[in-house]
Structure formats: structure tokens, C-alpha cells
Design a protein around this motif. Structure first.
Motif, short mmCIF file in Angstrom:
data_model
loop_
_atom_site.label_atom_id
_atom_site.label_comp_id
_atom_site.label_asym_id
_atom_site.label_seq_id
_atom_site.Cartn_x
_atom_site.Cartn_y
_atom_site.Cartn_z
N HIS A 3 -30.13 -1.17 28.17
CA HIS A 3 -31.23 -1.83 28.88
C HIS A 3 -31.96 -0.90 29.86
O HIS A 3 -32.48 -1.35 30.88
CB HIS A 3 -30.72 -3.06 29.63
N HIS A 4 -31.99 0.39 29.55
CA HIS A 4 -32.67 1.38 30.41
C HIS A 4 -32.09 1.42 31.82
O HIS A 4 -32.80 1.79 32.76
CB HIS A 4 -34.18 1.10 30.45
N ILE A 5 -30.83 1.06 31.98
CA ILE A 5 -30.15 1.16 33.27
C ILE A 5 -29.47 2.53 33.33
O ILE A 5 -28.69 2.87 32.45
CB ILE A 5 -29.13 0.03 33.43
N ILE A 6 -29.77 3.32 34.35
CA ILE A 6 -29.33 4.71 34.37
C ILE A 6 -28.28 5.00 35.45
O ILE A 6 -27.74 6.10 35.49
CB ILE A 6 -30.53 5.66 34.56
N GLY A 7 -27.99 4.04 36.32
CA GLY A 7 -26.98 4.28 37.35
C GLY A 7 -27.09 3.28 38.47
O GLY A 7 -27.90 2.35 38.44
N LEU A 8 -26.25 3.47 39.48
CA LEU A 8 -26.33 2.68 40.70
C LEU A 8 -27.36 3.36 41.59
O LEU A 8 -27.10 4.41 42.16
CB LEU A 8 -24.97 2.62 41.39
N VAL A 85 -28.17 -2.34 43.65
CA VAL A 85 -29.43 -2.11 42.94
C VAL A 85 -29.21 -1.10 41.83
O VAL A 85 -28.74 0.02 42.08
CB VAL A 85 -30.52 -1.62 43.90
N LEU A 86 -29.52 -1.50 40.61
CA LEU A 86 -29.35 -0.65 39.45
C LEU A 86 -30.63 0.15 39.21
O LEU A 86 -31.73 -0.39 39.28
CB LEU A 86 -29.04 -1.49 38.21
N GLY A 87 -30.48 1.42 38.91
CA GLY A 87 -31.63 2.25 38.64
C GLY A 87 -32.10 2.11 37.20
O GLY A 87 -31.30 1.94 36.28
N THR A 88 -33.41 2.19 37.01
CA THR A 88 -33.98 2.20 35.67
C THR A 88 -35.09 3.23 35.60
O THR A 88 -35.77 3.49 36.60
CB THR A 88 -34.53 0.81 35.28
N ASP A 89 -35.26 3.82 34.42
CA ASP A 89 -36.34 4.79 34.23
C ASP A 89 -37.62 4.14 33.73
O ASP A 89 -38.66 4.79 33.66
CB ASP A 89 -35.91 5.91 33.27
N LEU A 188 -24.22 -3.71 30.88
CA LEU A 188 -24.19 -2.26 31.08
C LEU A 188 -23.87 -1.47 29.82
O LEU A 188 -23.99 -0.24 29.82
CB LEU A 188 -23.17 -1.92 32.17
N GLY A 189 -23.47 -2.15 28.74
CA GLY A 189 -23.23 -1.46 27.49
C GLY A 189 -21.77 -1.47 27.07
O GLY A 189 -20.86 -1.58 27.91
N ALA A 190 -21.54 -1.36 25.76
CA ALA A 190 -20.18 -1.38 25.22
C ALA A 190 -19.33 -0.27 25.82
O ALA A 190 -19.77 0.88 25.92
CB ALA A 190 -20.24 -1.24 23.70
N ARG A 203 -18.65 0.88 34.82
CA ARG A 203 -19.23 2.21 34.98
C ARG A 203 -20.72 2.18 34.66
O ARG A 203 -21.14 1.66 33.63
CB ARG A 203 -18.51 3.20 34.08
N ILE A 204 -21.50 2.75 35.58
CA ILE A 204 -22.96 2.80 35.43
C ILE A 204 -23.38 4.24 35.66
O ILE A 204 -23.44 4.69 36.80
CB ILE A 204 -23.66 1.90 36.47
N GLY A 205 -23.67 4.96 34.61
CA GLY A 205 -23.99 6.37 34.78
C GLY A 205 -22.83 7.08 35.44
O GLY A 205 -21.70 7.04 34.98
N GLY A 206 -23.08 7.72 36.58
CA GLY A 206 -22.02 8.43 37.28
C GLY A 206 -21.36 7.64 38.38
O GLY A 206 -20.59 8.19 39.16
N GLU A 207 -21.61 6.33 38.45
CA GLU A 207 -21.07 5.49 39.51
C GLU A 207 -20.22 4.37 38.93
O GLU A 207 -20.31 4.06 37.75
CB GLU A 207 -22.19 4.89 40.37
N THR A 208 -19.41 3.75 39.80
CA THR A 208 -18.48 2.70 39.36
C THR A 208 -18.50 1.54 40.33
O THR A 208 -18.44 1.73 41.56
CB THR A 208 -17.05 3.24 39.24
#
Length: 284
Positions: A3-8, A85-89, A188-190, A203-208
Motif C-alpha cells: 500500500h505504498h507504506i514505506i516506514g514509520l 504516522v506511517l510514511g508513504t511515497d 503492512l504486507g505478508a 515491521r514497517i520498513g526499518g522500524e517496528t
């Protein structure tokens, strides 16, 4: 990422007195941006910036105006981290993807804030997508796309005397973490939600985001006193530092209350940080 979510992207710490929170976090060894004001809202903020994410101290700047629920949240739950807040590109692409997966996102909303710099006021701009409670159970979340990132990450704002380099994640206390596993995998994905006993690490990108029970919180952080609180709540924020020993030395010199775990991790209790404990560790 799903969903274009790239991290916290950032955490939002609600402060009953914004200037007092600014002074607290300055004493804790963080560099803060100048004060910002949300356009059309009655809220102001200071931010603690890192290369990829940040912590926002949010408070009421103009009593009686629109605060997007901040005033009620502080009254009901006290100070602390109230939003993740989740980051998106790409906010619009994220909205379409979330809607296609029946996750009920809002329409994309625009937000600007006036940032008071010595050379004049600038206007950082953002695109937001809000998520309903059933999409992010036990937390309050929205998505944020930065439209003017160059206005928020001046090199001098990224260096912190306590040595903090990155906001690595948060600890959320809830009664039944395993019940959240499939919901957060959907968002957040499988494979993003990893279960260990009764804990869930999302886990969201490099954050948890670590979801734990009250008992697990006491087991994981035995060096802190954990006063009973209604669940769910964000108990702590975790920061990566290059040298925890140097962080501890900074806190000692500054007169900041802190504890040392057996593994060298440094902990600042919630009562010294406006409602949320802070962990400083060399672990990624």
C-alpha cells in the motif's frame, strides 16, 4: 512495501504544555526544530528530526480552536504518544491501494504548517490519508506524504547531543496482541507481523511496532516502574544510538533520571518524558 507504506514516518506525542515539553526534550539531549503552527488549526509543534523519521511534540497553541481531538485526548488519556504516522511515497496511490483492499481510507487531505525560521516563515506541506479504527486496531494511525522534505531536514537539526540517530520503533501495550497479527499483515504486507509467544512485532520498513501485554511489558523492561494504565496505550519509544554509554553519560551530566539494563540499554522513565518511556540502544 504494501500500500505504498514505506516506514514509520513519525510519532505524535501529545503535550498538555507544549513549551514545557520542548524544554524537557531539550534537557533530554534532543535538538528541536523551531516552533510550527498548523494552518487553520489551533495546534503547534516542535519536531525532533532524524534522517528518515521524527518525533513530533504537539500541543495546543490557541485555546478554543480546532485541535483535531488533541484537547479531548489529553483530558481523557493524559500526555503521551497518541498517534503513529506511517510514511508513504504517494498518498493518492496509497489511498487507491488501501481502498482496493477494503481498508476504508479517507480521501487525501492537505495540511500545511508555518515553521518560524530566523530568516522568515516557511510552509512545509503534507498529504494525509486517515485510517479508521478497524484498520489499525489498538492504535490510531494515518499516512503522511512529505511534499516539501527539504524544509524539515536541515543538517543542524539532525545532530542530537544524546547521540540519538533514529526512531527505531514503539512499544504498544494491549490485552491480546495475537489477535492483531492478521490485521496488521493485511495493512503492512505478508510476513510483516511476527509473533513470539504473545507478542507481535509489526515491521514497517526499518522500524517496528511491538505489541505486548502488560505482563510482557514488565518482563521486557524490569528496570522501569510500570503504573497500571487502561489499555491500549503507547508505553515507550525506542531510539538507536551509536554508543549507549555516551548517552548514559550525557543523561548523568544533565541530571536526567535514567536506568541501565544489563545489556547496556539506557532507559528514561515515562514520568521524565511526558508520558512515554524512552529506550536508547545500539541495536537496529
Amino acid at each position: 512495501m504494501a500500500h505504498h507504506i514505506i516506514g514509520l514516518d513519525h510519532t505524535v506525542l501529545a503535550a498538555s504544555d507544549l513549551e514545557a515539553a520542548r524544554e524537557t526534550y531539550r534537557k533530554l539531549g534532543f535538538t528541536l526544530t523551531p516552533r510550527g503552527r498548523h494552518i487553520g488549526w489551533a495546534t503547534g509543534n516542535y519536531c525532533i528530526m532524524f534522517p528518515r523519521n521524527y518525533l513530533e511534540l504537539l500541543g495546543i497553541a490557541e485555546p478554543g480552536g480546532f485541535t483535531a481531538g488533541l484537547e479531548e485526548a489529553i483530558k481523557d488519556r493524559g500526555e503521551g504518544v497518541h498517534k503513529l504516522v506511517l510514511g508513504t511515497d504517494d498518498a493518492e496511490a496509497a489511498r487507491k491501494s488501501l481502498a482496493g483492499d477494503q481498508l476504508s481510507p479517507s480521501e487525501v487531505q492537505s495540511l500545511k504548517r508555518a515553521l518560524e525560521l530566523p530568516e522568515g516563515t516557511v510552509m512545509p506541506a503534507f498529504s494525509l490519508v486517515h485510517l479508521p479504527p478497524e484498520t489499525t486496531p489498538q492504535t490510531s494511525m494515518f499516512l503522511c506524504q512529505h511534499l516539501t522534505p527539504e524544509l524539515l531536514r536541515r543538517p543542524e537539526w539532525l545532530v542530537h547531543p544524546n547521540g540519538a540517530e533514529h526512531l527505531a520503533g514503539v512499544v504498544v501495550v494491549t490485552d491480546d496482541p495475537p489477535a492483531l497479527e492478521l490485521t496488521y499483515e493485511r495493512l503492512l504486507g505478508a510476513g510483516s507481523a511476527v509473533r513470539t509467544d504473545r507478542m507481535i512485532a509489526a515491521r514497517i520498513g526499518g522500524e517496528t511496532i511491538l505489541f505486548v501485554t502488560p505482563d510482557d511489558l514488565a518482563t521486557l523492561f524490569p528496570d522501569l516502574d510500570h503504573a497500571p494504565r487502561p489499555t491500549p496505550y503507547v508505553a515507550g519509544m525506542r531510539f538507536r544510538v551509536h554508543n549507549p554509554e555516551a548517552a548514559a553519560a550525557y543523561f548523568k551530566a544533565a541530571g536526567v533520571t535514567h536506568e541501565r539494563s544489563l545489556d547496556g540499554t539506557v532507559l528514561v522513565p515515562a514520568e521524565a518524558a511526558h508520558g512515554c518511556f524512552l529506550e536508547f540502544s545500539a541495536r537496529a
